[in-house]
Design a protein around this motif. Sequence first.
Motif, PDB file in Angstrom:
ATOM      1  N   ASP A 133       0.919  -1.129   0.056  1.00  0.00           N
ATOM      2  CA  ASP A 133       0.045  -0.173   0.053  1.00  0.00           C
ATOM      3  C   ASP A 133       0.891   1.184  -0.073  1.00  0.00           C
ATOM      4  N   LYS A 134       0.677   2.137  -0.793  1.00  0.00           N
ATOM      5  CA  LYS A 134       1.577   3.216  -0.994  1.00  0.00           C
ATOM      6  C   LYS A 134       1.675   4.336   0.447  1.00  0.00           C
ATOM      7  N   LYS A 135       0.469   3.769   1.260  1.00  0.00           N
ATOM      8  CA  LYS A 135       0.430   4.722   2.515  1.00  0.00           C
ATOM      9  C   LYS A 135       1.504   4.223   3.737  1.00  0.00           C
ATOM     10  N   ILE A 136       1.781   3.112   3.399  1.00  0.00           N
ATOM     11  CA  ILE A 136       2.702   2.302   4.393  1.00  0.00           C
ATOM     12  C   ILE A 136       4.297   3.158   4.408  1.00  0.00           C
ATOM     13  N   PRO A 137       4.939   3.112   5.540  1.00  0.00           N
ATOM     14  CA  PRO A 137       6.378   3.739   5.291  1.00  0.00           C
ATOM     15  C   PRO A 137       7.159   3.156   4.492  1.00  0.00           C
ATOM     16  N   VAL A 138       8.090   4.154   4.004  1.00  0.00           N
ATOM     17  CA  VAL A 138       9.155   3.480   2.799  1.00  0.00           C
ATOM     18  C   VAL A 138       9.933   2.435   3.186  1.00  0.00           C
ATOM     19  N   LYS A 139      10.442   2.246   4.622  1.00  0.00           N
ATOM     20  CA  LYS A 139      11.133   1.224   5.147  1.00  0.00           C
ATOM     21  C   LYS A 139      10.360   0.037   5.214  1.00  0.00           C
ATOM     22  N   ASP A 140       9.032  -0.260   5.213  1.00  0.00           N
ATOM     23  CA  ASP A 140       8.112  -1.312   5.040  1.00  0.00           C
ATOM     24  C   ASP A 140       7.646  -1.532   3.532  1.00  0.00           C
ATOM     25  N   LYS A 141       8.009  -0.694   2.737  1.00  0.00           N
ATOM     26  CA  LYS A 141       7.886  -1.036   1.261  1.00  0.00           C
ATOM     27  C   LYS A 141       9.140  -1.590   0.761  1.00  0.00           C
ATOM     28  N   ILE A 142      10.200  -1.227   1.321  1.00  0.00           N
ATOM     29  CA  ILE A 142      11.507  -1.866   0.919  1.00  0.00           C
ATOM     30  C   ILE A 142      11.615  -3.116   1.548  1.00  0.00           C
ATOM     31  N   ARG A 143      10.867  -3.395   2.846  1.00  0.00           N
ATOM     32  CA  ARG A 143      10.862  -4.724   3.385  1.00  0.00           C
ATOM     33  C   ARG A 143      10.197  -5.600   2.697  1.00  0.00           C
ATOM     34  N   ARG A 144       8.782  -5.019   2.055  1.00  0.00           N
ATOM     35  CA  ARG A 144       8.024  -5.820   1.269  1.00  0.00           C
ATOM     36  C   ARG A 144       8.489  -6.476  -0.090  1.00  0.00           C
ATOM     37  N   ILE A 145       9.419  -5.642  -0.676  1.00  0.00           N
ATOM     38  CA  ILE A 145      10.151  -5.886  -1.813  1.00  0.00           C
ATOM     39  C   ILE A 145      11.131  -6.799  -1.654  1.00  0.00           C
ATOM     40  N   VAL A 146      11.827  -6.795  -0.558  1.00  0.00           N
ATOM     41  CA  VAL A 146      13.171  -7.579  -0.501  1.00  0.00           C
ATOM     42  C   VAL A 146      12.666  -8.904  -0.017  1.00  0.00           C
ATOM     43  N   GLN A 147      11.622  -9.198   0.796  1.00  0.00           N
ATOM     44  CA  GLN A 147      11.071 -10.356   1.251  1.00  0.00           C
ATOM     45  C   GLN A 147      10.356 -11.142   0.306  1.00  0.00           C
ATOM     46  N   GLU A 148       9.344 -10.490  -0.549  1.00  0.00           N
ATOM     47  CA  GLU A 148       8.278 -11.058  -1.351  1.00  0.00           C
ATOM     48  C   GLU A 148       9.073 -11.066  -2.807  1.00  0.00           C
ATOM     49  N   VAL A 149       9.579 -10.260  -3.286  1.00  0.00           N
ATOM     50  CA  VAL A 149      10.333 -10.221  -4.683  1.00  0.00           C
ATOM     51  C   VAL A 149      11.506 -11.006  -4.636  1.00  0.00           C
ATOM     52  N   TYR A 150      12.644 -10.770  -3.820  1.00  0.00           N
ATOM     53  CA  TYR A 150      13.809 -11.234  -3.887  1.00  0.00           C
ATOM     54  C   TYR A 150      13.837 -12.602  -2.989  1.00  0.00           C
ATOM     55  N   GLY A 151      13.150 -12.816  -2.075  1.00  0.00           N
ATOM     56  CA  GLY A 151      13.217 -13.865  -1.223  1.00  0.00           C
ATOM     57  C   GLY A 151      13.784 -13.864  -0.014  1.00  0.00           C
ATOM     58  N   ALA A 152      14.477 -12.627   0.306  1.00  0.00           N
ATOM     59  CA  ALA A 152      15.406 -12.340   1.451  1.00  0.00           C
ATOM     60  C   ALA A 152      14.796 -12.573   2.785  1.00  0.00           C
ATOM     61  N   GLU A 153      15.458 -12.953   3.800  1.00  0.00           N
ATOM     62  CA  GLU A 153      15.022 -12.954   5.118  1.00  0.00           C
ATOM     63  C   GLU A 153      14.696 -11.634   5.736  1.00  0.00           C
ATOM     64  N   GLY A 154      15.461 -10.301   5.348  1.00  0.00           N
ATOM     65  CA  GLY A 154      14.955  -9.131   5.983  1.00  0.00           C
ATOM     66  C   GLY A 154      15.966  -8.056   5.103  1.00  0.00           C
ATOM     67  N   VAL A 155      15.865  -6.936   5.726  1.00  0.00           N
ATOM     68  CA  VAL A 155      16.854  -5.826   5.149  1.00  0.00           C
ATOM     69  C   VAL A 155      17.281  -5.153   6.305  1.00  0.00           C
ATOM     70  N   ASP A 156      18.632  -4.673   5.926  1.00  0.00           N
ATOM     71  CA  ASP A 156      19.196  -3.880   7.040  1.00  0.00           C
ATOM     72  C   ASP A 156      19.546  -2.307   6.409  1.00  0.00           C
ATOM     73  N   PHE A 157      19.520  -1.487   7.213  1.00  0.00           N
ATOM     74  CA  PHE A 157      19.795  -0.034   6.611  1.00  0.00           C
ATOM     75  C   PHE A 157      20.892   0.572   7.420  1.00  0.00           C
ATOM     76  N   SER A 158      21.953   1.063   6.561  1.00  0.00           N
ATOM     77  CA  SER A 158      22.961   1.768   7.086  1.00  0.00           C
ATOM     78  C   SER A 158      22.466   3.105   7.931  1.00  0.00           C
ATOM     79  N   LYS A 159      23.600   3.688   8.809  1.00  0.00           N
ATOM     80  CA  LYS A 159      23.296   4.633   9.327  1.00  0.00           C
ATOM     81  C   LYS A 159      22.712   5.888   8.669  1.00  0.00           C
ATOM     82  N   GLU A 160      23.555   6.031   7.385  1.00  0.00           N
ATOM     83  CA  GLU A 160      23.322   7.043   6.531  1.00  0.00           C
ATOM     84  C   GLU A 160      21.784   6.860   5.950  1.00  0.00           C
ATOM     85  N   ALA A 161      21.473   5.653   5.604  1.00  0.00           N
ATOM     86  CA  ALA A 161      20.074   5.316   5.224  1.00  0.00           C
ATOM     87  C   ALA A 161      18.941   5.534   6.063  1.00  0.00           C
ATOM     88  N   ARG A 162      19.259   5.161   7.414  1.00  0.00           N
ATOM     89  CA  ARG A 162      18.336   5.294   8.445  1.00  0.00           C
ATOM     90  C   ARG A 162      18.175   6.744   8.615  1.00  0.00           C
TER      91      ARG A 162
END
Length: 557
Positions: A440-469
């Motif tokens: 959903d476009k209304k969810i936070p960007v970090k959650d959008k990234i997590r959805r793509i990473v897990q559902e499209v790539y099949g990753a276990e999760g996502v980590d953000f650098s300090k700069e990205a956070r």
Amino acid sequence: MTAYKSDIEIAQEAVLKPVMQLGKEMGIDPDILEPYGHFKAKVPLEAVKPEEERGKIILVTSLNPTPAGEGKSTVTVGLGQALNAIGRKAVVALREPSLGPTMGLKGGACGGGKSQVVPMEDINLHFTGDLHAITSAHNTLAALVDNHIHRGNELDLDIRKGTWKRVLDINDRSLRNIVAGLGGRLHGVPHETGFDITVASEIMAVLCLADGVADLKDRLRRMIIGYNSSGKPVTCGDLKAEGALALLLREAVKPNLVQTLENTPAFVHGGPFANIAHGCNSLAATKMAASYGEFAVTESGFGADLGAEKFFHIKAEAGGFSPSAVVLVATVRALKMHGGRAKDDLKTEDLEALEKGLENLEKHLETIHAFGVPVVVAVNAFVHDTKAETDRVLSFCRDKGVPAETAEVWEHGGAGGTALAKAAAKAADAFDGYHTPLYDKKIPVKDKIRRIVQEVYGAEGVDFSKEARNMLETIRQEGLEELPVCMAKTQYSLSDDPSKLGRPRGFRITVRELRISRGAGFIVALTGSVMTMPGLPEKPAAMEMDVLDDGRAAGLF
């Protein structure tokens, strides 16, 4: 063994229709066509028909590409030709090639064999000047920014936080990081900067997603050119530069009409970097193709994990349309590489490696199914494929309830893709719905990234650098959480590590940097070592190119 002609030899033997005749046969008023020579023309945006008068869209994507080659553009062109061969009017829509990969390693983007868009020399080399116009617009803005700083910096731009870089449409690693403004006060303010490749420019993405000139200007106005000393973004509109940029782009915004070897109409327009931006041709070109065809056959960059995901979440959402079917291109060669076989050892039958590689295809099928759109697999044939290997890929797909057909469009043109065309048309005819976004476009960007990473790539999760956070917080404060995400990662793997082929498991994705592309309308999430200015390979393709005494190009694929 059969001796095959090169792509350029085939293209130079083509019998082309004059572009004015081509447009007239399509139903475009010849009075509005703007010819660039005999076989290319610009088509004004007003030629796009209302949505209810447009045909259906068929999206062509692929598994993760390998150095062995997949031929996605070749299948896209061949499918368009094949649809016309079975009596279904189709128009092709492709991206414009960049001189970077053309002169470097990847090659052009006109298809291959008997499934090419032509005139391929023109399309691969300068074409109608669209990329040069984007380069000029981008660098004009850079010059205006630097001049503003030199003249007193009323907008309080903080050059330590980076300002608008420059671009060049060629691979040149030596320009990635430079120092500008040296030589004393008369020559500007010294600062670190650099060059990106033109197709990575936000202006390219803006042009491809703009819905008309007014929207183009509005998107240009919103682009962030830097940050002030308080950390607040400064935009192109703050500099009052959007009008000049739009003026430089006034011709580039119009789609380019060309044709295939079999005289199927093709719109070739726009070419954003597929692993930095959204990797799709312009909205205008796709809508134009759908305006004059029962089917618009278009493609997205690289594999379904990058191109198709961005097509659904960025391009289709911006355009307010949905593909009615997806054609997923696979090759026996690429599947064997994903199964562990070396690039120089693909001519020998290896069902074990093929079986392992099918896991990559399986993941991409799962992704397309998640969007709720029917999918057909095209097994793009290569000369060393064995019947047992091809049959295994076809049976694998059909056992999963997915239609699959062999495509021999490189060798035979449209005639080699009629079975694929029938399957794709059948799938598209049966679909009257709209794709289902994975977030959903209304969810936070970090959650959008997590959805793509897990559902499209099949990753276990996502980590953000300090700069990205830190940038996630800026995005929240600026009220930009509803923007879609444009993932920038390697095209070769489902992960952010290009060496992990097949279907890797147990991995995580690291987002090292986030960039706000406010004009384009998305947030770029950079992973791995993806660069916005590529370098040339050890033996650039340019070293084999020449022009003959009669003016014909040589060595261009």
